[in-house]
Design an enzyme around this catalytic site. Sequence first.
Site, PDB file in Angstrom:
ATOM      1  CB  CYS A  20      -7.922  -3.519  12.716  1.00 15.02           C
ATOM      2  SG  CYS A  20      -7.105  -4.245  11.264  1.00 15.02           S
ATOM      3  CG  HIS A  44      -1.655  -1.259   1.451  1.00 16.70           C
ATOM      4  ND1 HIS A  44      -2.705  -1.623   0.655  1.00 16.70           N
ATOM      5  CD2 HIS A  44      -1.503  -2.270   2.352  1.00 16.70           C
ATOM      6  CE1 HIS A  44      -3.183  -2.794   1.054  1.00 16.70           C
ATOM      7  NE2 HIS A  44      -2.473  -3.210   2.081  1.00 16.70           N
ATOM      8  CG  ASN A  62       0.909 -11.549   9.598  1.00 10.66           C
ATOM      9  OD1 ASN A  62       0.356 -10.459   9.676  1.00 10.66           O
ATOM     10  ND2 ASN A  62       0.384 -12.655  10.092  1.00 10.66           N
ATOM     11  CD  GLU A 110       3.435  -5.285   6.408  1.00 11.21           C
ATOM     12  OE1 GLU A 110       4.677  -5.408   6.361  1.00 11.21           O
ATOM     13  OE2 GLU A 110       2.859  -4.503   7.183  1.00 11.21           O
ATOM     14  CB  SER A 129       4.294  -3.342  10.427  1.00 11.47           C
ATOM     15  OG  SER A 129       3.174  -3.468  11.232  1.00 11.47           O
ATOM     16  CG  HIS A 150      -4.431  -8.897   1.405  1.00 16.35           C
ATOM     17  ND1 HIS A 150      -3.638  -7.826   1.760  1.00 16.35           N
ATOM     18  CD2 HIS A 150      -4.135  -9.169   0.111  1.00 16.35           C
ATOM     19  CE1 HIS A 150      -2.875  -7.500   0.728  1.00 16.35           C
ATOM     20  NE2 HIS A 150      -3.148  -8.297  -0.273  1.00 16.35           N
ATOM     21  CE  LYS A 172       1.734  -6.973   9.511  1.00 17.34           C
ATOM     22  NZ  LYS A 172       0.356  -7.390   9.254  1.00 17.34           N
ATOM     23  CB  SER A 214      -4.380   0.837  -0.392  1.00 19.56           C
ATOM     24  OG  SER A 214      -3.370   0.349  -1.251  1.00 19.56           O
ATOM     25  CG  ASP A 274      -0.204  -3.970  10.870  1.00 17.43           C
ATOM     26  OD1 ASP A 274      -1.385  -4.234  10.600  1.00 17.43           O
ATOM     27  OD2 ASP A 274       0.619  -3.653   9.999  1.00 17.43           O
ATOM     28  CG  ASN A 275      -2.222  -8.327  11.719  1.00 15.83           C
ATOM     29  OD1 ASN A 275      -1.314  -7.560  11.427  1.00 15.83           O
ATOM     30  ND2 ASN A 275      -2.325  -9.540  11.201  1.00 15.83           N
ATOM     31  CG  HIS A 316      -3.107  -0.176  10.561  1.00 16.89           C
ATOM     32  ND1 HIS A 316      -4.456  -0.344  10.421  1.00 16.89           N
ATOM     33  CD2 HIS A 316      -2.561  -1.421  10.571  1.00 16.89           C
ATOM     34  CE1 HIS A 316      -4.726  -1.641  10.349  1.00 16.89           C
ATOM     35  NE2 HIS A 316      -3.595  -2.310  10.421  1.00 16.89           N
ATOM     36  CD  GLN A 366       7.973  -6.259   5.144  1.00 14.87           C
ATOM     37  OE1 GLN A 366       9.003  -6.742   4.681  1.00 14.87           O
ATOM     38  NE2 GLN A 366       6.784  -6.714   4.804  1.00 14.87           N
ATOM     39  CG  ASP A 374       0.632  -5.909   2.309  1.00 14.04           C
ATOM     40  OD1 ASP A 374      -0.067  -6.902   2.581  1.00 14.04           O
ATOM     41  OD2 ASP A 374       0.447  -4.789   2.827  1.00 14.04           O
ATOM     42  CB  SER A 390      -0.366   0.408  -4.372  1.00 17.58           C
ATOM     43  OG  SER A 390      -1.049   0.290  -3.142  1.00 17.58           O
TER      44      SER A 390
HETATM   45  P1  NAI Z   1      -6.313 -14.662  11.559  1.00 18.33           P
HETATM   46  O1  NAI Z   1      -6.053 -15.979  10.962  1.00 18.33           O
HETATM   47  O2  NAI Z   1      -5.687 -14.285  12.868  1.00 18.33           O
HETATM   48  O3  NAI Z   1      -7.892 -14.434  11.744  1.00 18.33           O
HETATM   49  C1  NAI Z   1      -8.873 -14.818  10.841  1.00 18.33           C
HETATM   50  C2  NAI Z   1     -10.002 -15.445  11.662  1.00 18.33           C
HETATM   51  O4  NAI Z   1     -11.137 -15.660  10.813  1.00 18.33           O
HETATM   52  C3  NAI Z   1      -9.619 -16.798  12.260  1.00 18.33           C
HETATM   53  O5  NAI Z   1      -9.808 -16.764  13.668  1.00 18.33           O
HETATM   54  C4  NAI Z   1     -10.551 -17.783  11.571  1.00 18.33           C
HETATM   55  O6  NAI Z   1     -10.925 -18.848  12.414  1.00 18.33           O
HETATM   56  C5  NAI Z   1     -11.714 -16.899  11.198  1.00 18.33           C
HETATM   57  N1  NAI Z   1     -12.533 -17.400  10.074  1.00 18.33           N
HETATM   58  C6  NAI Z   1     -12.117 -18.037   8.945  1.00 18.33           C
HETATM   59  N2  NAI Z   1     -13.170 -18.322   8.151  1.00 18.33           N
HETATM   60  C7  NAI Z   1     -14.267 -17.850   8.778  1.00 18.33           C
HETATM   61  C8  NAI Z   1     -15.646 -17.828   8.468  1.00 18.33           C
HETATM   62  N3  NAI Z   1     -16.104 -18.359   7.333  1.00 18.33           N
HETATM   63  N4  NAI Z   1     -16.509 -17.229   9.336  1.00 18.33           N
HETATM   64  C9  NAI Z   1     -16.049 -16.694  10.492  1.00 18.33           C
HETATM   65  N5  NAI Z   1     -14.745 -16.679  10.857  1.00 18.33           N
HETATM   66  C10 NAI Z   1     -13.869 -17.256  10.007  1.00 18.33           C
HETATM   67  O7  NAI Z   1      -5.906 -13.588  10.448  1.00 18.33           O
HETATM   68  P2  NAI Z   1      -5.687 -12.021  10.692  1.00 18.33           P
HETATM   69  O8  NAI Z   1      -4.267 -11.758  10.971  1.00 18.33           O
HETATM   70  O9  NAI Z   1      -6.728 -11.539  11.617  1.00 18.33           O
HETATM   71  O10 NAI Z   1      -5.937 -11.469   9.210  1.00 18.33           O
HETATM   72  C11 NAI Z   1      -7.226 -11.516   8.601  1.00 18.33           C
HETATM   73  C12 NAI Z   1      -7.161 -10.856   7.236  1.00 18.33           C
HETATM   74  O11 NAI Z   1      -6.862  -9.469   7.371  1.00 18.33           O
HETATM   75  C13 NAI Z   1      -6.063 -11.395   6.318  1.00 18.33           C
HETATM   76  O12 NAI Z   1      -6.539 -11.379   4.989  1.00 18.33           O
HETATM   77  C14 NAI Z   1      -4.949 -10.404   6.479  1.00 18.33           C
HETATM   78  O13 NAI Z   1      -4.065 -10.436   5.399  1.00 18.33           O
HETATM   79  C15 NAI Z   1      -5.716  -9.117   6.576  1.00 18.33           C
HETATM   80  N6  NAI Z   1      -5.092  -7.981   7.248  1.00 18.33           N
HETATM   81  C16 NAI Z   1      -5.623  -6.755   6.951  1.00 18.33           C
HETATM   82  C17 NAI Z   1      -5.127  -5.620   7.557  1.00 18.33           C
HETATM   83  C18 NAI Z   1      -5.690  -4.291   7.205  1.00 18.33           C
HETATM   84  O14 NAI Z   1      -5.115  -3.276   7.591  1.00 18.33           O
HETATM   85  N7  NAI Z   1      -6.791  -4.204   6.537  1.00 18.33           N
HETATM   86  C19 NAI Z   1      -4.024  -5.681   8.521  1.00 18.33           C
HETATM   87  C20 NAI Z   1      -3.567  -7.028   8.795  1.00 18.33           C
HETATM   88  C21 NAI Z   1      -4.102  -8.128   8.184  1.00 18.33           C
END
Ligand code: NAI
Length: 463
Positions: free
Chosen positions: A228, A53, A214, A189, A392, A334, A219, A81, A223-224, A384, A396, A128, A76
């Site tokens: 958020c 991003h 990650n 990332e 984070s 993501h 991280k 983003s 960050d996550n 963020h 990196q 990322d 990006s």
């Molecule tokens: P995580 O694996 O810690 O959490 C995902 C959760 O969703 C798990 O607990 C899992 O059991 C649950 N899950 C899976 N399928 C499901 C369903 N059908 N219904 C309900 N729950 C379900 O992963 P994390 O780190 O929380 O990342 C989640 C996403 O966010 C990833 O795609 C990651 O790349 C992205 N992300 C986005 C950020 C942003 O700033 N927008 C920052 C960091 C990560």
Amino acid sequence: MSEDFIVKDITLAEFGRKELDIAETEMPGLMALRDEYGDSKPLAGSRIVGSLHMTIQTAVLIETLVALGADVRWASCNIFSTQDHAAAAIAQAGVPVFAIKGQSLEEHWDYLDLSFQFPEGPNLILDDGGDATLYILLGARVENGETNLIETPTSEEEIAVFAQIKKRMEASPGWFTKMRDQIKGVSEETTTGVHRLYDLVKNGQLPFPAINVNDSVTKSKFDNKYGCKESLVDGIRRATDTMMAGKVAVVCGYGDVGKGSAASLRGAGARVKVTEIDPICALQAAMDGFEVVTLEDAVSDADIFITTTGNKDVIRIEHMRAMKDMAIVGNIGHFDNEIQVANLKNHKWTNIKDQVDMIEMPSGSRIILLSEGRLLNLGNATGHPSFVMSASFTNQVLAQMELWLKGDEYNNDVYILPKHLDEKVARLHLDRIGVKLSSLNKEQADYIGVSTEGPFKPEHYRY
Ligand code: NAI
């Protein structure tokens, strides 16, 4: 100034630079690395392709890599983003950057391709979500006849990436294989990109070492989660100006991003429900005081729906049809396939403003969809805050240094940075917020079986 860039408006550079100056005061980890390594330039000779991003915080990351001696080109990793003033400031500083907020999918892959075009090709990837890694590895597989997927793309994303691969193969035969063979490693990332890397290892298709940034504690547990916690509600507010207090919000997924997102909505006064498929995370949500429900049970009563799962087809067309009139639907995971946006294409769309659409269901009820289902904290707001991104991105930079200086010592596998570096990243962020750390005396350290200097926890500790 080099003309080797594509940005929306280069005259935004001055504004970008002012915000960059502020961000630097909030990114102590990155600034400490500049102090520590600015003279010795450990990244000299490295040519880094960045696909992440293109925000103000990323601009501080880019300038840190450059300060440490790297040659950098950047795209990006998401079509919505980019912060155009950040991209302009980076272009003005002479770093080739290819990123515009609201670029098309075709441009996304074209810009990624441009970011690989160092005269001698890159030798490191900073990724990322894994698109830069995928582009090179998929291209090389197509080139070597290991897949013929190019004939059968099934989604808009696939159509766009295969079209770009075809274009590059025609322009430069053998290019993907050459690029693949000269990459020394990738640092990744985010959770979704890390899943892709572990899949590559499982299938015997990872041709270089990878560092999973990650899963550094500093991280994903920051960050996550805390990122958020601030940026989710920011995105919903900037998009809709809706009153959050009293509303019922459903957060799908209670991993790191889900925990931060649920806390964000609760902090704004919403009544938050959570859905989960993992009993441990479901129990955590319940004991954090959230009602854990199924989406089917909650769908007709809630006002706001947020997906955080990294999974696909979580909010499906039947759910959106059952929602209340004017329900807000968004994703902070993501990729956009958490919500079945493709199945909404034949509905009536009314664009309200950039990255905000109202979509009418056959029943006449409407939903407000944020960022067309792409991550809304970066699409509708600015992602963020700098401080958490500093943690984070310090990981990196350490990962890039490790790959550049010691990449040959690693196998073609996925690695996490050692705990002493994780603790170092945290330590670098304490002063800025006035944290006073206590220290162990020798007897205490011996008693709990650690050294007085750390690491303070065993590998299996979960924080
Ligand atoms: P995580 O694996 O810690 O959490 C995902 C959760 O969703 C798990 O607990 C899992 O059991 C649950 N899950 C899976 N399928 C499901 C369903 N059908 N219904 C309900 N729950 C379900 O992963 P994390 O780190 O929380 O990342 C989640 C996403 O966010 C990833 O795609 C990651 O790349 C992205 N992300 C986005 C950020 C942003 O700033 N927008 C920052 C960091 C990560």
